[in-house]
Every structure is written in C-alpha cells, then in structure tokens.
Design a protein around this motif. Structure first.
Motif, PDB file in Angstrom:
ATOM      1  N   GLN A 259      14.975  -8.424   1.109  1.00  0.00           N
ATOM      2  CA  GLN A 259      13.857  -9.364   1.155  1.00  0.00           C
ATOM      3  C   GLN A 259      12.776  -8.807   2.075  1.00  0.00           C
ATOM      4  O   GLN A 259      13.050  -8.495   3.238  1.00  0.00           O
ATOM      5  N   LEU A 260      11.563  -8.688   1.553  1.00  0.00           N
ATOM      6  CA  LEU A 260      10.462  -8.073   2.288  1.00  0.00           C
ATOM      7  C   LEU A 260       9.409  -9.109   2.685  1.00  0.00           C
ATOM      8  O   LEU A 260       9.661 -10.307   2.645  1.00  0.00           O
ATOM      9  N   TYR A 261       8.254  -8.606   3.104  1.00  0.00           N
ATOM     10  CA  TYR A 261       7.097  -9.414   3.492  1.00  0.00           C
ATOM     11  C   TYR A 261       7.452 -10.329   4.665  1.00  0.00           C
ATOM     12  O   TYR A 261       7.798  -9.819   5.729  1.00  0.00           O
ATOM     13  N   THR A 262       7.406 -11.645   4.546  1.00  0.00           N
ATOM     14  CA  THR A 262       7.596 -12.527   5.712  1.00  0.00           C
ATOM     15  C   THR A 262       9.067 -12.838   6.008  1.00  0.00           C
ATOM     16  O   THR A 262       9.357 -13.572   6.943  1.00  0.00           O
ATOM     17  N   ALA A 263       9.997 -12.285   5.226  1.00  0.00           N
ATOM     18  CA  ALA A 263      11.417 -12.603   5.412  1.00  0.00           C
ATOM     19  C   ALA A 263      11.944 -12.308   6.821  1.00  0.00           C
ATOM     20  O   ALA A 263      12.766 -13.073   7.337  1.00  0.00           O
ATOM     21  N   PRO A 264      11.499 -11.213   7.499  1.00  0.00           N
ATOM     22  CA  PRO A 264      12.020 -10.966   8.862  1.00  0.00           C
ATOM     23  C   PRO A 264      11.748 -12.095   9.851  1.00  0.00           C
ATOM     24  O   PRO A 264      12.461 -12.212  10.862  1.00  0.00           O
ATOM     25  N   PHE A 265      10.723 -12.933   9.585  1.00  0.00           N
ATOM     26  CA  PHE A 265      10.466 -14.068  10.470  1.00  0.00           C
ATOM     27  C   PHE A 265      11.700 -14.958  10.591  1.00  0.00           C
ATOM     28  O   PHE A 265      11.945 -15.559  11.642  1.00  0.00           O
ATOM     29  N   ALA A 266      12.452 -15.087   9.489  1.00  0.00           N
ATOM     30  CA  ALA A 266      13.566 -16.038   9.443  1.00  0.00           C
ATOM     31  C   ALA A 266      14.813 -15.531  10.156  1.00  0.00           C
ATOM     32  O   ALA A 266      15.799 -16.267  10.263  1.00  0.00           O
TER      33      ALA A 266
ATOM     34  N   LEU B  74       0.796  -1.229   0.000  1.00  0.00           N
ATOM     35  CA  LEU B  74       0.000   0.000   0.000  1.00  0.00           C
ATOM     36  C   LEU B  74       0.829   1.280   0.000  1.00  0.00           C
ATOM     37  O   LEU B  74       0.353   2.320  -0.468  1.00  0.00           O
ATOM     38  N   LEU B  75       2.054   1.232   0.517  1.00  0.00           N
ATOM     39  CA  LEU B  75       2.870   2.450   0.584  1.00  0.00           C
ATOM     40  C   LEU B  75       3.192   2.957  -0.828  1.00  0.00           C
ATOM     41  O   LEU B  75       3.401   2.158  -1.749  1.00  0.00           O
ATOM     42  N   PRO B  76       3.238   4.277  -1.002  1.00  0.00           N
ATOM     43  CA  PRO B  76       3.371   4.856  -2.353  1.00  0.00           C
ATOM     44  C   PRO B  76       4.799   4.849  -2.902  1.00  0.00           C
ATOM     45  O   PRO B  76       5.412   5.898  -3.129  1.00  0.00           O
ATOM     46  N   TYR B  77       5.342   3.654  -3.120  1.00  0.00           N
ATOM     47  CA  TYR B  77       6.644   3.540  -3.781  1.00  0.00           C
ATOM     48  C   TYR B  77       6.433   3.542  -5.300  1.00  0.00           C
ATOM     49  O   TYR B  77       5.449   2.979  -5.800  1.00  0.00           O
ATOM     50  N   HIS B  78       7.380   4.150  -6.036  1.00  0.00           N
ATOM     51  CA  HIS B  78       7.231   4.245  -7.491  1.00  0.00           C
ATOM     52  C   HIS B  78       8.487   3.851  -8.264  1.00  0.00           C
ATOM     53  O   HIS B  78       8.434   3.791  -9.486  1.00  0.00           O
ATOM     54  N   ASN B  79       9.597   3.606  -7.573  1.00  0.00           N
ATOM     55  CA  ASN B  79      10.831   3.261  -8.277  1.00  0.00           C
ATOM     56  C   ASN B  79      10.643   1.955  -9.053  1.00  0.00           C
ATOM     57  O   ASN B  79      10.299   0.931  -8.482  1.00  0.00           O
ATOM     58  N   PRO B  80      10.844   1.963 -10.376  1.00  0.00           N
ATOM     59  CA  PRO B  80      10.588   0.762 -11.193  1.00  0.00           C
ATOM     60  C   PRO B  80      11.461  -0.428 -10.827  1.00  0.00           C
ATOM     61  O   PRO B  80      11.121  -1.570 -11.159  1.00  0.00           O
ATOM     62  N   LYS B  81      12.575  -0.197 -10.131  1.00  0.00           N
ATOM     63  CA  LYS B  81      13.437  -1.305  -9.728  1.00  0.00           C
ATOM     64  C   LYS B  81      12.909  -2.024  -8.483  1.00  0.00           C
ATOM     65  O   LYS B  81      13.433  -3.080  -8.110  1.00  0.00           O
ATOM     66  N   MET B  82      11.879  -1.454  -7.862  1.00  0.00           N
ATOM     67  CA  MET B  82      11.337  -2.066  -6.645  1.00  0.00           C
ATOM     68  C   MET B  82       9.890  -2.525  -6.777  1.00  0.00           C
ATOM     69  O   MET B  82       9.490  -3.490  -6.135  1.00  0.00           O
ATOM     70  N   VAL B  83       9.073  -1.838  -7.584  1.00  0.00           N
ATOM     71  CA  VAL B  83       7.641  -2.152  -7.636  1.00  0.00           C
ATOM     72  C   VAL B  83       7.360  -3.263  -8.641  1.00  0.00           C
ATOM     73  O   VAL B  83       8.174  -3.551  -9.524  1.00  0.00           O
ATOM     74  N   TRP B  84       6.188  -3.863  -8.506  1.00  0.00           N
ATOM     75  CA  TRP B  84       5.759  -4.897  -9.443  1.00  0.00           C
ATOM     76  C   TRP B  84       5.612  -4.298 -10.839  1.00  0.00           C
ATOM     77  O   TRP B  84       5.042  -3.216 -11.010  1.00  0.00           O
ATOM     78  N   GLY B  85       6.102  -5.010 -11.843  1.00  0.00           N
ATOM     79  CA  GLY B  85       6.145  -4.482 -13.192  1.00  0.00           C
ATOM     80  C   GLY B  85       4.791  -4.218 -13.810  1.00  0.00           C
ATOM     81  O   GLY B  85       4.572  -3.170 -14.437  1.00  0.00           O
ATOM     82  N   LEU B  86       3.841  -5.138 -13.641  1.00  0.00           N
ATOM     83  CA  LEU B  86       2.551  -4.997 -14.316  1.00  0.00           C
ATOM     84  C   LEU B  86       1.685  -3.923 -13.658  1.00  0.00           C
ATOM     85  O   LEU B  86       1.122  -3.065 -14.336  1.00  0.00           O
ATOM     86  N   ALA B  87       1.590  -3.971 -12.344  1.00  0.00           N
ATOM     87  CA  ALA B  87       0.713  -3.030 -11.638  1.00  0.00           C
ATOM     88  C   ALA B  87       1.361  -1.660 -11.486  1.00  0.00           C
ATOM     89  O   ALA B  87       0.676  -0.641 -11.405  1.00  0.00           O
ATOM     90  N   GLY B  88       2.689  -1.617 -11.431  1.00  0.00           N
ATOM     91  CA  GLY B  88       3.380  -0.353 -11.220  1.00  0.00           C
ATOM     92  C   GLY B  88       3.275   0.164  -9.799  1.00  0.00           C
ATOM     93  O   GLY B  88       3.591   1.322  -9.526  1.00  0.00           O
ATOM     94  N   LYS B  89       2.864  -0.674  -8.880  1.00  0.00           N
ATOM     95  CA  LYS B  89       2.790  -0.290  -7.463  1.00  0.00           C
ATOM     96  C   LYS B  89       2.931  -1.540  -6.612  1.00  0.00           C
ATOM     97  O   LYS B  89       2.751  -2.659  -7.086  1.00  0.00           O
ATOM     98  N   GLY B  90       3.199  -1.354  -5.346  1.00  0.00           N
ATOM     99  CA  GLY B  90       3.439  -2.489  -4.459  1.00  0.00           C
ATOM    100  C   GLY B  90       4.850  -3.020  -4.635  1.00  0.00           C
ATOM    101  O   GLY B  90       5.308  -3.239  -5.763  1.00  0.00           O
ATOM    102  N   LEU B  91       5.584  -3.192  -3.542  1.00  0.00           N
ATOM    103  CA  LEU B  91       6.975  -3.622  -3.624  1.00  0.00           C
ATOM    104  C   LEU B  91       7.094  -5.113  -3.913  1.00  0.00           C
ATOM    105  O   LEU B  91       6.268  -5.918  -3.477  1.00  0.00           O
ATOM    106  N   ARG B  92       8.128  -5.475  -4.629  1.00  0.00           N
ATOM    107  CA  ARG B  92       8.407  -6.885  -4.916  1.00  0.00           C
ATOM    108  C   ARG B  92       8.853  -7.603  -3.646  1.00  0.00           C
ATOM    109  O   ARG B  92       9.282  -6.979  -2.677  1.00  0.00           O
ATOM    110  N   VAL B  93       8.822  -8.921  -3.682  1.00  0.00           N
ATOM    111  CA  VAL B  93       9.276  -9.720  -2.537  1.00  0.00           C
ATOM    112  C   VAL B  93      10.783  -9.590  -2.368  1.00  0.00           C
ATOM    113  O   VAL B  93      11.303  -9.441  -1.261  1.00  0.00           O
TER     114      VAL B  93
END
Length: 358
Positions: A278-285, A159-178
């Motif tokens: 590594q984002l999302y659930t990675a900090p669990f590890a 949900l956070l407003p990131y826009h850098n193409p090297k980080m966001v999902w390619g198709l949607a253009g928003k939301g950070l990659r895993v």
C-alpha cells in the motif's frame, strides 16, 4: 522445618505474583482481563474462536517488527519514533524496486530487504543528524518529518520511472497504483514457512513469528554489548555518558539508523502477511498504532524492553481484532469498522496521554 520451608516458599511465590501485578499496573491488567473476556465470550455469542485466535496471531506477526523498531530510539533518549514513515518508505522502495527488477517468489522478499537497506541507512543518518540539532524536541520534529516524507513520496510514486505492468496504472502506463498485489511475489513468504495448521481457521504463522523472535534476540543481544550499553547510558544519563567518553551524537544517530532499518524490514513483514503493498498515504496509518502498542506494553519515552513490545502488540492487535467481532455477533449488525476505529483510537489516546512511567 519442612513446613517452615514450604511456608517461606509460599510467601516468596505470593511476593513474586504481587510484584508482577504491580509491574504490569492496573490499566494493563484491565486490558488483559478484557481481552481474556472477549476470548471467553466469543464462542458463547456465536463467533468462531479458532478464527479469532488465528486472526490475532496473524496481526501480531504482521505488526511486531514495526513496534520493535521503537526500541533503539527510546534507549538512546530520542523518544518515540514518530518519524517511522521514513523507514516504511525505505521498505516500500525496496519492495517496488524488487518487483520492478523482475524478482519473484521468496527471492523478491530477500531482494526487497537488501534494496531497502541502503535507503534506510541513508534516510536514518539524515534523520539522526536532524534530531541531534533539536535535542529536547525530537518527537515533535519527528512528527513533521514523517508527515512531510509521506507527502513528498505521494508525488514521487507518480513520477518515478516504474514500468512493471503489475504495478503501474493501466491506462497511463506510468505512476504506481495505490495498492499492489503480492500474488506471485512474496505473499505469505514468511507466514507460510513452516506454518502449523490446527484447523482451516487456526493457522499459526510460524515463519513470521520465528523471524520476529530472531530480530528480538538480536536486539536484546545488541543492547547487552558495549555499544548497546553506551546507547542506553546516553538515554538514561547524558551527563554521565559524556563524562565516560561516549560520543552522544554518534550513539543517537546509530539508534535512529537502527530504528529506520527495522521499520523498513517491518513493513516488508507486514506486506507479506497482508498480501498487498500500500503506497501514497498508507504509511500515515502505521505510526500511531506502533507507538501506542509499545506504550500499552509498559514502555515509557526513555525505557523499553522486548517484553513491552510483545505484550503491547498482542494486547493492541487482540483487542482491535476481537472487539468488533464480538460486538457484531451480539447485535447482529455489521458495524465492525466504526467499532474498530473507536477501539483503536481509544487505545491510542490512552497510550499517548498516560503517565511517563506507566
């Protein structure tokens, strides 16, 4: 007289060696012996010893700062920091915002540290206030804090407003990659700083090791200051600390803030060595291996030292690195991941169930 002096010196040396072995304890001696055995056996079974030593040193340099983050809370009596994901999330926010703002190269690492610091201070303060309200059950509540914060951020990374193409999902253009590559940013920034190349497989990450040594020295120096001594007194004997006029709640909050900040810096060090965010659930590890490493190194829930961090991290990462490689070379089948899971979880189980004063 000369012979008598030599005999007494020999006895003193034997006593020192005996005391050293006694302080290490049988379980750690077995682990040290097992790790040495793996290093000795690896060239015999066909594994590349230079590569394995290099891998062990690299993994040590990636993880040592995160394990160091355990010390302040242990000294203040808050126990093991199972809420480590709060600090890791602070570091991840600093890393992603640094890239979002357009910083590259080594400057992106420095900016990531600076940006993550206010998040770590804020999260650490709130976390410390919470732990002060539930004294005696810190480790249980910390586990829930870690789990809930990671789950909350799984939504926020989308949900956070990131826009850098090297980080966001390619198709949607928003939301950070895993997983976000750090190529062009701070990949190997510390590890490549003054690295010592023995051969193509054995490269010593000098910069990362020096950075860890610097933070360790600062931690040691802080613990020997008036404030650091007061923090240790709070963890050792709260009644005495209160009678001495020490503000217990303030010392505990300070220790939580320090631990959270070190975790934020630690994940940045891990990322520069690993080469990815590594984002999302990675900090669990990250939490259980860090907790286990410092316990394996000889710490308890109310006593820890820099030596415990160094020994525990090297033992944990060395055994996790070497065991799958040696086993694969012996049986000529790639079962490295199952073996790594069995070995790492086995050490975690040992660390969390052993006696308090190990």
């Amino acid at each position: 007289m000369e012979k008598l002096g030599k005999a007494s010196t020999g006895l003193e040396l034997k006593d020192k060696i005996r005391d050293m072995f006694k302080s290490l304890g049988l379980p750690r001696l077995i682990m040290i012996g097992f790790l040495i055995f793996l290093f000795v056996v690896s060239p015999i079974v066909g594994a590349d010893l230079s590569r394995q030593i290099g891998n062990t040193l690299n993994r040590f340099s990636w993880n040592a700062v995160i394990v160091l983050a355990m010390i302040p809370m242990i000294h203040s009596g808050c126990g093991l920091n199972f809420g480590l994901p709060l600090g890791i999330i602070s570091g991840l926010l600093g890393a992603t915002l640094s890239i979002e703002m357009g910083f590259t190269g080594g400057l992106s690492f420095i900016m990531a540290m600076l940006i993550s610091t206010p998040f770590a201070l804020l999260f650490g303060f709130g976390y410390g206030v919470l732990l002060n309200k539930i004294k005696g059950g810190e480790m249980m509540i910390a586990t829930y804090v870690g789990f809930s914060s990671v789950s909350f951020m799984c939504m926020m990374w989308l949900l956070l407003p990131y826009h850098n193409p090297k980080m966001v999902w390619g198709l949607a253009g928003k939301g950070l990659r895993v997983t976000i590559s750090l190529e062009g940013f701070y990949d190997k920034f510390l590890a490549g700083m003054g690295e010592i190349r023995i051969n193509d497989d054995l490269i010593i990450p000098t910069g990362a090791l020096v950075f860890f040594a610097l933070l360790s020295f600062l931690m040691w120096a802080f613990l020997h200051t008036k404030t650091g001594t007061a923090m240790t007194a709070v963890g050792s004997n709260p009644v005495f600390a209160r009678a001495s006029g020490i503000n217990i709640d303030r010392m505990r909050i300070l220790s939580v803030i320090m631990s959270t900040w070190l975790a934020a810096i630690g994940i940045l060090v891990y990322e520069q060595g690993f080469g990815f965010i590594q984002l999302y659930t990675a900090p669990f590890a990250m939490t259980l291996p860090a907790v286990s490493a410092i316990l394996i190194g000889g710490a308890s829930v109310n006593k820890a030292s820099i030596g415990n961090v160094i020994l525990g991290t090297f033992l944990f990462q060395g055994i996790v690195t070497m065991t799958p490689t040696v086993m694969n070379s012996v049986i000529h089948t790639d079962i490295s991941e199952p073996i790594r899971q069995v070995v790492s979880n086995g050490m975690i189980l040992y660390a969390l169930t052993r006696k308090t004063e190990g």
